[in-house]
Design a protein around this motif. Structure first.
Motif, PDB file in Angstrom:
ATOM      1  N   ALA A   1       0.733  -1.287  -0.012  1.00 49.88           N
ATOM      2  CA  ALA A   1      -0.058   0.014  -0.006  1.00 49.88           C
ATOM      3  C   ALA A   1       0.834   1.232  -0.043  1.00 49.88           C
ATOM      4  O   ALA A   1       0.446   2.426  -0.161  1.00 49.88           O
ATOM      5  CB  ALA A   1      -0.874  -0.087   1.112  1.00 49.88           C
TER       6      ALA A   1
ATOM      7  N   ASN B   1      -2.058   1.950  -4.821  1.00 53.49           N
ATOM      8  CA  ASN B   1      -3.291   1.902  -4.334  1.00 53.49           C
ATOM      9  C   ASN B   1      -4.495   1.778  -4.754  1.00 53.49           C
ATOM     10  O   ASN B   1      -4.556   1.311  -6.091  1.00 53.49           O
ATOM     11  CB  ASN B   1      -3.708   3.680  -3.657  1.00 53.49           C
ATOM     12  CG  ASN B   1      -3.845   4.414  -4.969  1.00 53.49           C
ATOM     13  OD1 ASN B   1      -4.134   4.194  -6.071  1.00 53.49           O
ATOM     14  ND2 ASN B   1      -3.423   5.634  -4.593  1.00 53.49           N
TER      15      ASN B   1
ATOM     16  N   TYR C   1     -10.944   0.345   2.924  1.00 56.74           N
ATOM     17  CA  TYR C   1      -9.513   0.012   2.250  1.00 56.74           C
ATOM     18  C   TYR C   1      -8.799   1.105   1.966  1.00 56.74           C
ATOM     19  O   TYR C   1      -7.575   1.172   2.147  1.00 56.74           O
ATOM     20  CB  TYR C   1      -9.680  -0.829   1.100  1.00 56.74           C
ATOM     21  CG  TYR C   1     -10.481  -2.308   1.220  1.00 56.74           C
ATOM     22  CD1 TYR C   1     -10.219  -2.867   2.439  1.00 56.74           C
ATOM     23  CD2 TYR C   1     -10.839  -2.871   0.081  1.00 56.74           C
ATOM     24  CE1 TYR C   1     -10.726  -4.341   2.527  1.00 56.74           C
ATOM     25  CE2 TYR C   1     -11.411  -4.425   0.350  1.00 56.74           C
ATOM     26  CZ  TYR C   1     -11.173  -4.810   1.475  1.00 56.74           C
ATOM     27  OH  TYR C   1     -11.579  -6.117   1.705  1.00 56.74           O
ATOM     28  N   GLN C   2      -9.568   2.033   1.446  1.00 52.44           N
ATOM     29  CA  GLN C   2      -9.008   3.468   1.094  1.00 52.44           C
ATOM     30  C   GLN C   2      -8.317   4.119   2.450  1.00 52.44           C
ATOM     31  O   GLN C   2      -7.135   4.683   2.150  1.00 52.44           O
ATOM     32  CB  GLN C   2      -9.871   4.139   0.363  1.00 52.44           C
ATOM     33  CG  GLN C   2     -10.277   3.954  -1.139  1.00 52.44           C
ATOM     34  CD  GLN C   2     -11.219   4.541  -1.887  1.00 52.44           C
ATOM     35  OE1 GLN C   2     -12.182   5.194  -1.029  1.00 52.44           O
ATOM     36  NE2 GLN C   2     -11.087   4.432  -3.069  1.00 52.44           N
TER      37      GLN C   2
ATOM     38  N   ASP D   1      -5.340   2.199   3.267  1.00 47.20           N
ATOM     39  CA  ASP D   1      -4.115   2.257   2.206  1.00 47.20           C
ATOM     40  C   ASP D   1      -3.275   3.735   2.598  1.00 47.20           C
ATOM     41  O   ASP D   1      -2.171   3.858   2.626  1.00 47.20           O
ATOM     42  CB  ASP D   1      -4.704   2.542   0.873  1.00 47.20           C
ATOM     43  CG  ASP D   1      -5.041   1.022   0.532  1.00 47.20           C
ATOM     44  OD1 ASP D   1      -4.679   0.054   1.288  1.00 47.20           O
ATOM     45  OD2 ASP D   1      -5.539   0.803  -0.490  1.00 47.20           O
TER      46      ASP D   1
ATOM     47  N   LYS E   1       0.595   4.304   3.508  1.00 52.51           N
ATOM     48  CA  LYS E   1       1.227   5.336   2.861  1.00 52.51           C
ATOM     49  C   LYS E   1       1.853   6.485   3.738  1.00 52.51           C
ATOM     50  O   LYS E   1       3.046   6.802   3.716  1.00 52.51           O
ATOM     51  CB  LYS E   1       0.482   5.871   1.652  1.00 52.51           C
ATOM     52  CG  LYS E   1       1.322   6.567   0.666  1.00 52.51           C
ATOM     53  CD  LYS E   1       0.426   6.970  -0.527  1.00 52.51           C
ATOM     54  CE  LYS E   1       1.304   7.557  -1.720  1.00 52.51           C
ATOM     55  NZ  LYS E   1       0.725   7.524  -2.908  1.00 52.51           N
TER      56      LYS E   1
END
Length: 119
Positions: free
Chosen positions: A61, A65, A93-94, A97, A101
């Motif tokens: 991730a 993405n 999930y976003q 992620d 990051k």
């Protein structure tokens, strides 16, 4: 597992596994989607379950993405399912992620560290 068991560009610390149900999948676009996603730097594994129409992806991730993966899916005429559970997972999930990051580039600090300019 260690990094030697993963593809180039995939760190186990940042590895995430995602499962998304897809709509409008045909044999022709399924193969194109899987091939194109598999070629992305940072993807560890990608597969598709025909019985449940679920795309399974494992990726780093910090390097790629979900938005980029979804763009590839839409370019080939398919789409992420529009049910509430898939949208809920997609949002989660976003969020995760983005955290992965952000944490990958975060510089840790310590209150015991000597301030800059002092020796």
């Amino acid at each position: 597992m260690n990094d030697a068991q993963h593809r180039l560009g995939v760190s186990e610390v940042n590895l995430v596994v995602r499962h998304l149900r897809l709509d409008k999948i045909t044999e022709a676009n399924k193969d194109l989607i899987l091939t194109e996603i598999d070629a992305i730097y940072g993807i560890d594994n990608v597969s598709f379950d025909d019985k449940t129409s679920v795309l399974n992806i494992a990726y780093d991730a910090s390097r790629c993405n979900l938005d980029g993966i979804e763009e590839i899916i839409r370019q080939h005429g398919a789409d992420v399912a529009h049910d509430w559970w898939t949208h809920f997972k997609e949002s989660y999930y976003q969020f995760v992620d983005q955290n992965v990051k952000d944490n990958a580039v975060h510089e840790p600090w310590s209150c015991h560290k000597v301030p800059p300019g002092k020796k």
